[in-house]
Design an enzyme around this catalytic site. Sequence first.
Site, mmCIF file in Angstrom:
data_model
loop_
_atom_site.group_PDB
_atom_site.id
_atom_site.type_symbol
_atom_site.label_atom_id
_atom_site.label_comp_id
_atom_site.label_asym_id
_atom_site.label_seq_id
_atom_site.Cartn_x
_atom_site.Cartn_y
_atom_site.Cartn_z
ATOM 1 C CG PHE A 1 64.125 18.730 57.846
ATOM 2 C CD1 PHE A 1 65.227 19.562 57.589
ATOM 3 C CD2 PHE A 1 64.359 17.477 58.398
ATOM 4 C CE1 PHE A 1 66.518 19.130 57.892
ATOM 5 C CE2 PHE A 1 65.638 17.045 58.711
ATOM 6 C CZ PHE A 1 66.728 17.875 58.458
ATOM 7 C CB THR B 1 46.411 29.633 43.288
ATOM 8 O OG1 THR B 1 46.310 28.373 42.638
ATOM 9 C CG2 THR B 1 45.278 30.541 42.846
ATOM 10 C CB VAL C 1 64.527 29.999 37.464
ATOM 11 C CG1 VAL C 1 64.672 29.673 35.979
ATOM 12 C CG2 VAL C 1 63.352 30.940 37.678
ATOM 13 C CE LYS D 1 60.588 25.896 37.255
ATOM 14 N NZ LYS D 1 60.718 24.502 36.796
#
Lengths: 359, 359
Positions: B11, B104, B155, B227
Site C-alpha cells: 500500500f 536478484t 515496463v 526491462k
Amino acid sequence: MGRYDLALIGFGGVNRALAELIAHSGERLAKELGFALRVVAITDLRAGSLVDTDGIDLVPLLAAEPGELSFADLAGGSAEPRNEWVIREVPADIVVEATFTNPTDGEPALSHVRWALESGKHVTTTNKGPVALAGRTLKRLAAERGLGFEYEGSVLSGTPVLRTAERMFGGLQISGVEGVMNGTSNYILGRLEEGVDLAAAIAEAQAHGYAEADPTADVEGHDVRLKVMILANEVLGANLRREDVFCEGIRAITPDVVRDAASKGLRWKLVGSATRHEDGSVDARVAPVALPAHHPLAGVSGPANAVAFHTDLLGTVTVSGPGAGRVETAYALLSDIIAIHQRHAGDDARPALQETHRV
Amino acid sequence: MGRYDLALIGFGGVNRALAELIAHSGERLAKELGFALRVVAITDLRAGSLVDTDGIDLVPLLAAEPGELSFADLAGGSAEPRNEWVIREVPADIVVEATFTNPTDGEPALSHVRWALESGKHVTTTNKGPVALAGRTLKRLAAERGLGFEYEGSVLSGTPVLRTAERMFGGLQISGVEGVMNGTSNYILGRLEEGVDLAAAIAEAQAHGYAEADPTADVEGHDVRLKVMILANEVLGANLRREDVFCEGIRAITPDVVRDAASKGLRWKLVGSATRHEDGSVDARVAPVALPAHHPLAGVSGPANAVAFHTDLLGTVTVSGPGAGRVETAYALLSDIIAIHQRHAGDDARPALQETHRV
C-alpha cells in the site's frame, strides 16, 4: 482454417503491396493469424477489372509493370473497372478500398465503401476522404449490418494510431490529440532549417516522390486537416466538418524564421491538433508551430510521423512511425483485416453468402 | 454489472493511487468499463493487513498520512501484513501486487504472484522482478489455471508498451526492440549535457526524488536490464537470464564526452536493446549509446521514456510516455484489470469461488 476472400478496389502501389504480401507470405501469415487470404476480384481505373471466384493467380499480375497491366484480355477480365458491379455482385468477404481520395466530397471512395456495406461486405480502406467526411454515417451503416469498417491507414499508414486510441486507453479521459502527420511538409520544414528556400524545398520533395505534382494538399495543410478531423471524431467524440477546422499551411514560413527558431532550440512543425473543452466541445486546427525541444513532436523527422495523446492519468503518450509508404500502408489494410477477424469471426450475424466460399 | 474484488498487496504510492482512483472515480469508470471495482483486502509491510469481504471503505484510509497508517486497530485489521494468508484465503478475484522488487530473485513479489495463481486468482503486478526472472513459469501456471497474469506496469509504467507489442503488430515480424527506459539515468545524462558532473547530477536526481537512496540500479543499468529481459522474452520470444544480458551503466560517461557529442548532433542515452538473429537467437544489452538526432529515441527527455520496435513491414514504431509515477503506474494496474476482464469475463473456467461475491 477460415479464409477471407478479398475484392481489391484500386490496384496502385498500396493494393499491389498487399497482393505481394499475400502472394509471397500468405502461408506464413495464415499460420500465424489463423486465417487465409485470397483475392477474388481486382478493379483499377487503368487496368480494368478482373474476377475469379476461385481465386486470382496474383503472381503474373505482380510480374507486370504497373503501367502495362491490362485485365481486358484475361479470363474474367474487362477493360472497364466496373467498380459498382464488382463491389456489389462479386461474392467477397472484405472489400479493400485503396483508390485515390477526393478531399472535397470523398468520392469515389465514399461510394465504394457504401456499396460494400450495403451488399453485406466488410470494408477496409486507406482513404481519408470517406472517413473524415462521412465516417459517422458509414460506421452506423456498418454497425446496423453487423459488418466491420476499418481504416487504420487513413492516419499514419500502418502505424497503429486509431487502434491505439481505441484499445489502449480504456479508463482514460483524453483531453487532446496533436500530430505531425504530413511527411512532405515535415521534409520541407527540415530543409528550410538547413537554409533551402520554400520553392526549392518543394521541388526537392517532388523530385524525391514525397510531394504530388500539385503539392497544395501537403503545403496548405489540407491533408493534415482531414487527419485531424478523423482523430477528433474518433478519439474525442467530435463530429467536425471541414469548415470547422482552422487550417494554415507552411507557405508563410521562411528559412530565416525556421533557423532563428532552431538557434533557440525550437523546431517548426506543421501540427494538426484537437482539444476537448470542459463542456464537451472540440476545437481543431492545423497550423505551423515552433515546438520546444522537449515536446514529444519536436524530434519527429525523416519519414516518421507521430501523434501525441494527452490524457488525465497517463499524461502524454506518443506513437510515432511511418506516415506513408506502399508496404507500410498495405500493412494498415492487413491490420484492419485482423481486426475484422477478431471482431467478426464466428459471428452468426454474418450473411450466409460467405459460408459458401470459405474453406 | 459485474464486479471485481481486489486484494491490494503493498500500500505504497502505486496501490494508494489505484485506491484513490477507485474511491473517487469508481462510478464513472464502472459506467465506462462495464464492471465495478471493490477492495476487499490490503496488506502493507508497515501498516499491516486489513480485510473486509463486504468492501473496505477507502476514504478514511486515504485521508491518513501514508507513514501514519496502521490497520491493527481497525475491524478486520492486523499489525502483521499476513501476505500469504490474505492472498490465499481472502476471496478476491484479482490480486494487485505492487510491493518492492528484489532484482536478484524477484522475491517476495514472485511468491505473491505464485500464491495468487495457485489459489485461483488473477494477478496484475507492477513488479519487474517476477516477470523478468520467472515470467515463463508464472505465465504457464496462469494459463494452466485459466487465469490472467498481466504486468504492463513492469515496463514504462502505464504507457502501453507490452500490450502494444502483443495486440498491435499482428502479422509483423519484429527483429528488435530498444528503449530509453530509466528516467533517472536519462535525467543525469541530460544534466551532464549541461555541464554538471556525474556525482552532482546523481545528487540532484536524488533530491528530486527520481533516484533511490542507493542509485546503483539506475546508474549501473540493472533496472534497465530487467526491462530488456521482459521485452526480449515477451516480444522476441527469448528466454533470457540476467547473466545473458550485457550491462554497462553510465558511470564512465563524462560531461565532456556528452557535450562533445551534443555539439555534433549526437545525444547520449542509456539504451536497453534486444535483437533477434536469423537463427532465432536473441542478443540483449544495456549500454550508453550516442544516438544521431534523427534516431527515434534521441529526443526522449524529461519524464518521458520510450520503446522502439523494429519490424519488417512497418519499419520502426515507437511508443513514448511516462516511465514512472504513482498515478501513471496505477493506471498500468487498471489497464491490466481491463485486459483481464476482456479475456476472462464470462469465462466458464473461472473458479466457482468468485460467483458468490459478484453482483
